[in-house]
Each structure stands twice: as C-alpha cells, then as structure tokens.
Design an enzyme around this catalytic site. Structure first.
Site, short mmCIF file in Angstrom:
data_model
loop_
_atom_site.label_atom_id
_atom_site.label_comp_id
_atom_site.label_asym_id
_atom_site.label_seq_id
_atom_site.Cartn_x
_atom_site.Cartn_y
_atom_site.Cartn_z
NE ARG A 226 -4.20 -1.25 0.42
CZ ARG A 226 -4.03 -2.79 -0.95
NH1 ARG A 226 -3.44 -2.75 -1.96
NH2 ARG A 226 -5.91 -3.04 -1.01
CG HIS A 274 -3.59 -0.42 -6.72
ND1 HIS A 274 -3.77 0.23 -5.35
CD2 HIS A 274 -3.53 -1.84 -6.69
CE1 HIS A 274 -4.35 -0.96 -4.93
NE2 HIS A 274 -3.83 -1.59 -5.48
#
Ligand code: GLV
Length: 311
Positions: A226, A274
């Site tokens: 993350r 992502h």
C-alpha cells in the site's frame, strides 16, 4: 431450508463472469447482482469491494462479507455488523499477478534496467559488469501467502533471500527477521526490498527516512503493498541524494496520484497504476464457492480478517 443467497455488489462486467461461474459450478446457490431483484432478506453472503452502509442495513440474514480485494484497508468496518466475518480475497489470479510483477521489478532492478533506459535516452552505449543473482540480496516485507509465493519464485533465480514479518516465520532458504527489532537489521541487507505488507495503522509510513537510510547504498525499493506504507517524500530525498538507485511503485498515497506529484517525473521511479494484481473473476468465484461450502460445514475460512489487526 431456504436456498442460501449470494449477492454481488462490485464491477458489473466482472459480475457477469461471477454469475456464469456460479451457474455452472454451484447451481444450488442463488446468485444475484446488485442492483437487481435479489430477495435481500434472504442474502447470506455478500461479495463486494466496498462496505455499502445502506445495502448492508437491508441484509438481516448476512453470514459472511467477501471482499473482492486482497487488501481491506479501504473498508468501513463499522458498516459491517460485528458478528459478520470479513474474508479477504485470496485467489490464484492475485497470487500470479503479484508474483509476476514482483519478479519483473526485481529482475529490472537486478539487471539495472532503469539505468540502461536513462543511458538509451542519452544515446550512451555503456555496459556495466552485471552482478550474479547470488550476490544480490532480495528482501520481502510481509511473509503471508503472497510474500511466500514471491520468495519461492525468486529462489529459482538464485538470489540471496531474506524476509521480514510482524510475527516470526520460518521459510527454508530464506533468512527471516521479525518484529519491530528485526526490521532495521533486515533492511540493512536488502539490495532490493519488496513491500507486500497490508495497509494498517502499524504499517503507516513504515518505510520512512530512517528505514530507507538503513538500506545499503544503491538499493532499490519495490512497493506492491500500500502507498501509505512508504514515505514518498523520504523516498525522493533518498533517490536524489544517491543513496537509493531506484524505485518501482505500483501503489501510491493517494490513488490516483495527483498530476503534480513529483513521483511522476522522477527519473529513477517506475510507476504503474495499482495493476500488479487484479482479482480474476473466474478464479475468485470458484474460491468463494469453495469457501461457502466450507462455511456451511462449519470449517474455518482462509483470509478471515482480524478487525483489530486490520488485515
Ligand atoms: C489490491 O491491491 C488488492 O487489495 O486486491
């Protein structure tokens, strides 16, 4: 006995694939897409990316919440009744995606691809003596299913492997470190570090200026966990100072990354939006069908989230 109902509330295009897999492999389970005409009072299983407060309030018989992502840091846990377990997505499509991307990034760093791209832009024909894989120390932060799968693949190249995890782990052929006291010693021996930790309060800005300074000079950082786990300003400073050689980032904080963020233009940063791993609807639906069967037999489920821990 009423037919257990499954409700899907996420991307509708992928939802069509979920519907097809359920119809073929679990015709005994009623499967509905939301919005649609599902009898909400009979829904036992919700498959969703977000915890939609108003929808959840209409599901009195809900038994399990399946998140379509491997990470659950975006979920509003307060919207999900406390007696309803939340299950993270652990499915072969995500594992393959993470393993492929981590391998790509580690090999790119190992073979100095960012440097050769810079040289190409300068029309500079300048070979550098390559280091053998056995001389390159690669570390993985987060030794869960994904971290172990990445290490297993990297072992095939002959890298010197190490790993760090919050609680102690033992993996053959991998030097394992754990706990707060183990992080700096682990990082001190990572020429390439791959972050796969979940986004939690405990991992917020875990890779800060001090931790990045602990990496050996010339190290590469790969972030697949993350964006919140990495202090991006400290990363840029370490790259600009020449302490770090490069970074491969698939996650940022925030996402999408604002157009004026310096990470976009940094010559030593490779950035992707992502995409390292995306839940594959066919394999994920099969995993959820199996999990529902296990749940109905009263067995514990893999990927059950500990709400206090945050993953
Ligand atoms: C991707 O990052 C996921 O959590 O599935």
């Amino acid at each position: 006995v009423p037919v257990p109902g499954v409700l899907y509330h996420a991307d509708p295009v992928r939802g069509a694939v979920w519907r097809e897999v359920f119809a073929r492999r679990a015709p005994q389970l009623r499967f509905d897409l939301w919005p649609g005409d599902a009898p909400l009072e009979e829904v036992r299983y919700l498959v969703a990316w977000q915890a939609d407060r108003s929808l959840l309030a209409q599901l009195p018989a809900l038994e399990l919440f399946f998140c379509t992502g491997a990470g659950v840091d975006h979920l509003d846990f307060a919207a999900i009744p406390s007696q309803v377990p939340v299950i993270r997505m652990i499915e072969p499509g995500i594992v393959e995606g993470v393993v492929e991307y981590a391998t790509l990034a580690v090999l790119a760093a190992h073979r100095q691809w960012p440097l050769y791209l810079e040289q190409q832009r300068r029309t500079q024909w300048q070979p550098h003596v390559p280091l053998a894989a056995g001389q390159r120390r690669v570390g993985v932060l987060g030794l869960g299913l994904l971290g172990r799968a990445v290490l297993e693949r990297l072992a095939g190249f002959g890298f010197a492997l190490r790993g760090w995890n919050r609680s102690a782990r033992k993996i053959a052929g991998v030097e394992c470190f754990s706990g707060a006291a183990g992080l700096l010693p682990c990082l001190a021996g990572c020429d390439i570090v791959v972050n796969l930790l979940p986004g939690t309060a405990a991992t917020h800005k875990l890779l800060d200026a001090e931790r990045l300074a602990a990496l050996p000079r010339g190290a590469h950082v790969v972030n697949l966990g993350r964006g919140s786990s990495l202090d991006a300003r400290a990363l840029c400073a370490a790259l600009d100072a020449g302490h770090l050689a490069g970074a491969v980032l698939d996650v940022t904080d925030p996402e999408p990354l604002p157009p004026d963020d310096p990470l976009w233009q940094h010559p030593r940063v490779m950035l992707t939006p992502h995409i390292a791993a995306m839940t594959r609807p066919d394999t994920a639906a099969a995993v959820v069908i199996d999990a529902i069967a296990q749940h109905r037999r009263g067995e514990p489920l893999r990927g059950t989230v500990d709400r206090a821990r945050g993953y």
